[in-house]
Motif scaffolding. Structure first.
Motif, PDB file in Angstrom:
ATOM      1  N   ASP A 191     -11.159  -6.545   2.790  1.00 42.37           N
ATOM      2  CA  ASP A 191     -11.394  -7.458   3.908  1.00 42.37           C
ATOM      3  C   ASP A 191     -12.766  -8.115   3.758  1.00 42.37           C
ATOM      4  O   ASP A 191     -13.785  -7.422   3.702  1.00 42.37           O
ATOM      5  N   PRO A 248      -5.581  -2.741   3.077  1.00 40.01           N
ATOM      6  CA  PRO A 248      -5.910  -2.454   4.476  1.00 40.01           C
ATOM      7  C   PRO A 248      -6.073  -0.964   4.795  1.00 40.01           C
ATOM      8  O   PRO A 248      -6.905  -0.600   5.624  1.00 40.01           O
ATOM      9  N   ASP A 276      -9.421   0.032   3.474  1.00 40.09           N
ATOM     10  CA  ASP A 276     -10.439  -0.556   4.348  1.00 40.09           C
ATOM     11  C   ASP A 276     -10.594   0.254   5.627  1.00 40.09           C
ATOM     12  O   ASP A 276     -11.714   0.530   6.071  1.00 40.09           O
ATOM     13  N   SER A 277      -9.475   0.666   6.209  1.00 41.19           N
ATOM     14  CA  SER A 277      -9.552   1.492   7.426  1.00 41.19           C
ATOM     15  C   SER A 277     -10.251   2.814   7.148  1.00 41.19           C
ATOM     16  O   SER A 277     -11.065   3.281   7.950  1.00 41.19           O
ATOM     17  N   ILE A 309     -14.474  -4.828  13.544  1.00 40.18           N
ATOM     18  CA  ILE A 309     -13.661  -5.088  12.344  1.00 40.18           C
ATOM     19  C   ILE A 309     -12.408  -4.218  12.365  1.00 40.18           C
ATOM     20  O   ILE A 309     -11.302  -4.691  12.078  1.00 40.18           O
ATOM     21  N   ALA A 310     -12.559  -2.960  12.746  1.00 42.32           N
ATOM     22  CA  ALA A 310     -11.412  -2.048  12.805  1.00 42.32           C
ATOM     23  C   ALA A 310     -10.393  -2.524  13.835  1.00 42.32           C
ATOM     24  O   ALA A 310      -9.186  -2.498  13.575  1.00 42.32           O
ATOM     25  N   GLN A 352      -9.922  -5.569  14.887  1.00 43.05           N
ATOM     26  CA  GLN A 352      -9.289  -6.794  14.383  1.00 43.05           C
ATOM     27  C   GLN A 352      -8.226  -6.453  13.345  1.00 43.05           C
ATOM     28  O   GLN A 352      -7.165  -7.058  13.316  1.00 43.05           O
ATOM     29  N   GLN A 353      -8.514  -5.458  12.501  1.00 45.16           N
ATOM     30  CA  GLN A 353      -7.517  -5.015  11.518  1.00 45.16           C
ATOM     31  C   GLN A 353      -6.309  -4.454  12.212  1.00 45.16           C
ATOM     32  O   GLN A 353      -5.179  -4.712  11.822  1.00 45.16           O
ATOM     33  N   LEU A 358      -4.129  -7.190  13.465  1.00 46.51           N
ATOM     34  CA  LEU A 358      -3.380  -7.818  12.372  1.00 46.51           C
ATOM     35  C   LEU A 358      -2.212  -6.950  11.951  1.00 46.51           C
ATOM     36  O   LEU A 358      -1.138  -7.460  11.646  1.00 46.51           O
ATOM     37  N   GLU A 359      -2.423  -5.616  11.913  1.00 51.92           N
ATOM     38  CA  GLU A 359      -1.344  -4.697  11.561  1.00 51.92           C
ATOM     39  C   GLU A 359      -0.186  -4.839  12.545  1.00 51.92           C
ATOM     40  O   GLU A 359       0.972  -4.870  12.167  1.00 51.92           O
TER      41      GLU A 359
END
Length: 165
Positions: A37, A96, A99-100, A153-154, A156-157, A160-161
Motif C-alpha cells: 500500500d 493486503p 500490509d495488515s 491506514i488500517a 481504510q484498508q 476496501l476489503e
C-alpha cells in the motif's frame, strides 16, 4: 546496571529507548520495502525520518545534561517486536494481508514507545530535567501521531476489503 535511584531508572530507560530507536531505524526501511500500500510505504518512510530526529533529540538530551551517560544495552523488547515484524515479512505474501500484519507490528512498536516516552517524561519532570522533558514530550507526541496514522491506514484498508467482497 544496578538501579537504586530515580536518576538510575531514568538513565536505564533512556538507554533502553535509545537502543529501541536505533533498532527501528534499521527495521523501518525493510518494512517500507515489504509493504504494498503506497500510503503505508510512505508512512514507514516518514516515520524513519521522525525516528532519526528522535535519535537526535536523545543525543541532545545527553549532551545538554552533563550528569547523564547512556549505558550500552540492547532493548530486548524492541528486538522481539522487530522480530515479529520480520516474521510477517518472511511468512506472508506481499499484499493486503501482509500490509495488515505490518500495521499491527508497527502499532505494537508505537504502543511500546508511547509507554516508554510517557514514563521518561514523568521521570524527567520528577528529576527537574526541564529541557529533557520538553524534548521527550515532542517525541511522545510524534509516536502518538504515528499510531493514529497507522490506525487510519488500517481502517481504510478494512473499508476496501469490505467493498471488494
Amino acid at each position: 546496571m544496578t538501579i537504586k535511584t530515580l536518576k538510575d531508572l531514568f538513565i536505564h530507560d533512556l538507554s533502553d529507548v535509545y537502543s529501541a530507536e536505533k533498532q527501528m531505524a534499521k527495521a523501518l526501511p525493510k518494512m517500507a520495502r515489504a509493504a504494498e500500500d503506497p500510503k503505508l510505504v510512505e508512512a514507514f518512510k516518514l516515520h524513519l525520518e521522525e525516528t532519526q530526529g528522535q535519535i537526535e533529540r536523545l543525543d541532545k538530551i545527553i549532551e545538554s545534561t552533563p550528569d547523564l551517560r547512556l549505558k550500552r544495552m540492547k532493548c530486548m523488547a524492541m528486538e522481539g517486536l522487530v522480530e515479529e515484524g520480520q516474521e510477517i515479512i518472511d511468512s506472508v505474501e506481499k499484499g493486503p494481508v501482509r500490509d495488515s500484519g505490518l500495521i499491527g507490528a508497527a502499532q505494537k512498536v508505537e504502543h511500546y514507545e508511547i509507554a516508554s516516552y510517557g514514563t521518561l517524561c514523568a521521570l524527567a519532570e520528577k528529576l527537574g530535567y526541564t529541557e529533557a522533558k520538553k524534548l521527550l514530550g515532542e517525541t511522545l507526541q510524534e509516536e502518538k501521531s504515528t499510531d493514529e496514522k497507522l490506525t487510519l491506514i488500517a481502517s481504510q484498508q478494512a473499508s476496501l476489503e469490505t467493498v471488494s467482497k
